[in-house]
Design a protein around this motif. Structure first.
Motif, mmCIF file in Angstrom:
data_model
loop_
_atom_site.group_PDB
_atom_site.id
_atom_site.type_symbol
_atom_site.label_atom_id
_atom_site.label_comp_id
_atom_site.label_asym_id
_atom_site.label_seq_id
_atom_site.Cartn_x
_atom_site.Cartn_y
_atom_site.Cartn_z
ATOM 1 N N MET A 237 66.408 13.563 11.054
ATOM 2 C CA MET A 237 66.844 14.299 12.236
ATOM 3 C C MET A 237 67.765 13.421 13.065
ATOM 4 S SD MET A 237 64.472 16.447 14.916
ATOM 5 C CE MET A 237 63.939 17.591 13.656
ATOM 6 N N LYS A 238 68.920 13.953 13.434
ATOM 7 C CA LYS A 238 69.917 13.175 14.162
ATOM 8 C C LYS A 238 69.448 12.866 15.577
ATOM 9 C CE LYS A 238 73.762 15.138 11.516
ATOM 10 N NZ LYS A 238 75.017 15.913 11.582
ATOM 11 N N SER A 239 70.053 11.830 16.153
ATOM 12 C CA SER A 239 69.635 11.366 17.476
ATOM 13 C C SER A 239 69.792 12.435 18.542
ATOM 14 C CB SER A 239 70.440 10.123 17.868
ATOM 15 O OG SER A 239 71.830 10.402 17.892
ATOM 16 N N GLN A 240 70.864 13.263 18.428
ATOM 17 C CA GLN A 240 71.048 14.309 19.440
ATOM 18 C C GLN A 240 69.966 15.380 19.362
ATOM 19 O OE1 GLN A 240 73.283 13.509 17.063
ATOM 20 N NE2 GLN A 240 74.431 15.275 16.286
ATOM 21 N N ASP A 241 69.467 15.615 18.121
ATOM 22 C CA ASP A 241 68.378 16.585 17.967
ATOM 23 C C ASP A 241 67.071 16.025 18.511
ATOM 24 O OD1 ASP A 241 69.711 18.793 16.473
ATOM 25 O OD2 ASP A 241 70.066 17.213 15.020
ATOM 26 N N LEU A 242 66.829 14.744 18.283
ATOM 27 C CA LEU A 242 65.637 14.096 18.831
ATOM 28 C C LEU A 242 65.647 14.148 20.355
ATOM 29 C CD1 LEU A 242 65.410 10.942 16.526
ATOM 30 C CD2 LEU A 242 63.932 12.946 16.466
ATOM 31 N N ASP B 175 67.523 22.810 7.414
ATOM 32 C CA ASP B 175 68.278 21.708 8.003
ATOM 33 C C ASP B 175 67.451 21.115 9.138
ATOM 34 O OD1 ASP B 175 70.445 22.092 6.332
ATOM 35 O OD2 ASP B 175 71.424 23.502 7.703
ATOM 36 N N PRO B 176 67.293 19.805 9.181
ATOM 37 C CA PRO B 176 66.458 19.177 10.214
ATOM 38 C C PRO B 176 67.189 19.055 11.548
ATOM 39 C CG PRO B 176 67.356 17.499 8.786
ATOM 40 C CD PRO B 176 67.813 18.824 8.221
ATOM 41 N N THR B 177 67.637 20.187 12.073
ATOM 42 C CA THR B 177 68.317 20.199 13.367
ATOM 43 C C THR B 177 67.449 20.920 14.394
ATOM 44 O OG1 THR B 177 69.462 22.298 12.941
ATOM 45 C CG2 THR B 177 70.568 20.268 12.228
ATOM 46 N N PHE B 178 67.719 20.662 15.650
ATOM 47 C CA PHE B 178 66.956 21.290 16.729
ATOM 48 C C PHE B 178 67.084 22.802 16.664
ATOM 49 C CE2 PHE B 178 66.749 23.063 21.039
ATOM 50 C CZ PHE B 178 65.530 22.568 21.474
ATOM 51 N N GLU B 179 68.322 23.298 16.521
ATOM 52 C CA GLU B 179 68.564 24.738 16.514
ATOM 53 C C GLU B 179 67.880 25.414 15.344
ATOM 54 O OE1 GLU B 179 70.861 22.441 17.070
ATOM 55 O OE2 GLU B 179 71.297 22.873 19.185
ATOM 56 N N CYS B 180 67.953 24.823 14.154
ATOM 57 C CA CYS B 180 67.336 25.404 12.965
ATOM 58 C C CYS B 180 65.820 25.414 13.100
ATOM 59 C CB CYS B 180 67.751 24.630 11.719
ATOM 60 S SG CYS B 180 67.144 25.358 10.177
ATOM 61 N N ALA B 181 65.260 24.321 13.587
ATOM 62 C CA ALA B 181 63.805 24.241 13.760
ATOM 63 C C ALA B 181 63.315 25.301 14.743
ATOM 64 C CB ALA B 181 63.416 22.848 14.236
ATOM 65 N N MET B 182 64.023 25.472 15.844
ATOM 66 C CA MET B 182 63.617 26.447 16.855
ATOM 67 C C MET B 182 63.709 27.877 16.316
ATOM 68 S SD MET B 182 62.572 24.725 19.432
ATOM 69 C CE MET B 182 62.446 26.022 20.674
ATOM 70 N N GLU B 183 64.640 28.105 15.412
ATOM 71 C CA GLU B 183 64.829 29.446 14.850
ATOM 72 C C GLU B 183 63.860 29.725 13.708
ATOM 73 O OE1 GLU B 183 68.182 32.103 12.460
ATOM 74 O OE2 GLU B 183 68.711 30.128 13.261
ATOM 75 N N LYS B 184 63.616 28.740 12.859
ATOM 76 C CA LYS B 184 62.889 28.967 11.620
ATOM 77 C C LYS B 184 61.394 28.654 11.688
ATOM 78 C CE LYS B 184 66.515 30.040 9.001
ATOM 79 N NZ LYS B 184 66.648 31.346 8.302
ATOM 80 N N ILE B 185 61.021 27.674 12.489
ATOM 81 C CA ILE B 185 59.623 27.246 12.521
ATOM 82 C C ILE B 185 58.891 27.992 13.638
ATOM 83 C CG2 ILE B 185 58.045 25.299 12.829
ATOM 84 C CD1 ILE B 185 60.161 23.517 11.628
#
Length: 205
Positions: free
Chosen positions: A1-6, A68-78
């Protein structure tokens, strides 16, 4: 996960929204319990708890699901980044709680996963409601997704033991433990049914 997503997961806005959603979900459980307790003359919900998934757990689930281990994807999919649990004494009360929650206009039930009638291969049993609840923050309203888990005390005990034993052993030991725990899951299901039958006999006196 990228620093901006963290940074987004650690941001004050994310934490405020998540904790606000948990407070709302817990209030919903309390209201449903109060309604049913008045109707049935007994307390239905005996225990509640809640949590926000850790960043490590979110990353692991994204990897497992191929997201994709991104903030947006996690919020949408998980669906269970925010999770609350309500534990009841009796199995039929689990479904009563779900029925009452479904009447709340400010709680959207997106999907129901009935692992009581259709247990997971491991033997896991619980009723999962994928839901959304409105949160007002900085002058805007946003629907926040979360998962409500409803189960009996016996199911909750089994799930806790399963997690404690299975994931602390090697692969071979986990398989052996899993087989035995699956057998015990059926024992739990039979116990839950007997408890309902006993309560009904007492109520009929």
């Amino acid at each position: 996960m990228k620093s901006q997503d963290l940074k987004k997961f650690k941001s004050s806005a994310f934490l405020v929204k998540s904790n606000s959603a948990i407070s709302m979900y817990m209030a919903k459980l309390e209201i449903a319990n109060a309604e049913l307790s008045l109707k049935l003359g007994r307390n239905v919900l005996i225990h509640t708890c809640a949590r926000v998934k850790t960043i490590e757990s979110i990353q692991a689930k994204c990897k497992k699901k191929g997201y994709d281990p991104t903030f947006e994807c996690a919020m949408e999919k998980i669906n269970d980044i925010i999770g609350v649990r309500g534990v009841c004494s009796f199995q039929d009360d689990v479904y009563r709680m779900a029925e009452v929650l479904a009447t709340h206009q400010d709680l959207k039930i997106i999907k129901k996963k009935d692992y009581i009638q259709h247990p997971k291969n491991s033997g896991y049993r619980s009723l999962h409601l994928i839901t959304e609840i409105p949160i007002y923050f900085q002058g805007e309203m946003e629907w926040i997704r979360g998962e409500i888990q409803l189960r009996t005390t016996a199911m909750d005990f089994w799930a806790g033991v399963d997690h404690q034993l299975r994931y602390k052993k090697g692969k071979k030991e986990a398989v052996l433990i899993g087989r035995e725990l699956k057998e015990y899951s059926q024992v739990v299901a039979e116990l839950d049914q007997k408890m309902v039958e006993m309560r009904e006999r007492i109520d009929a006196i």
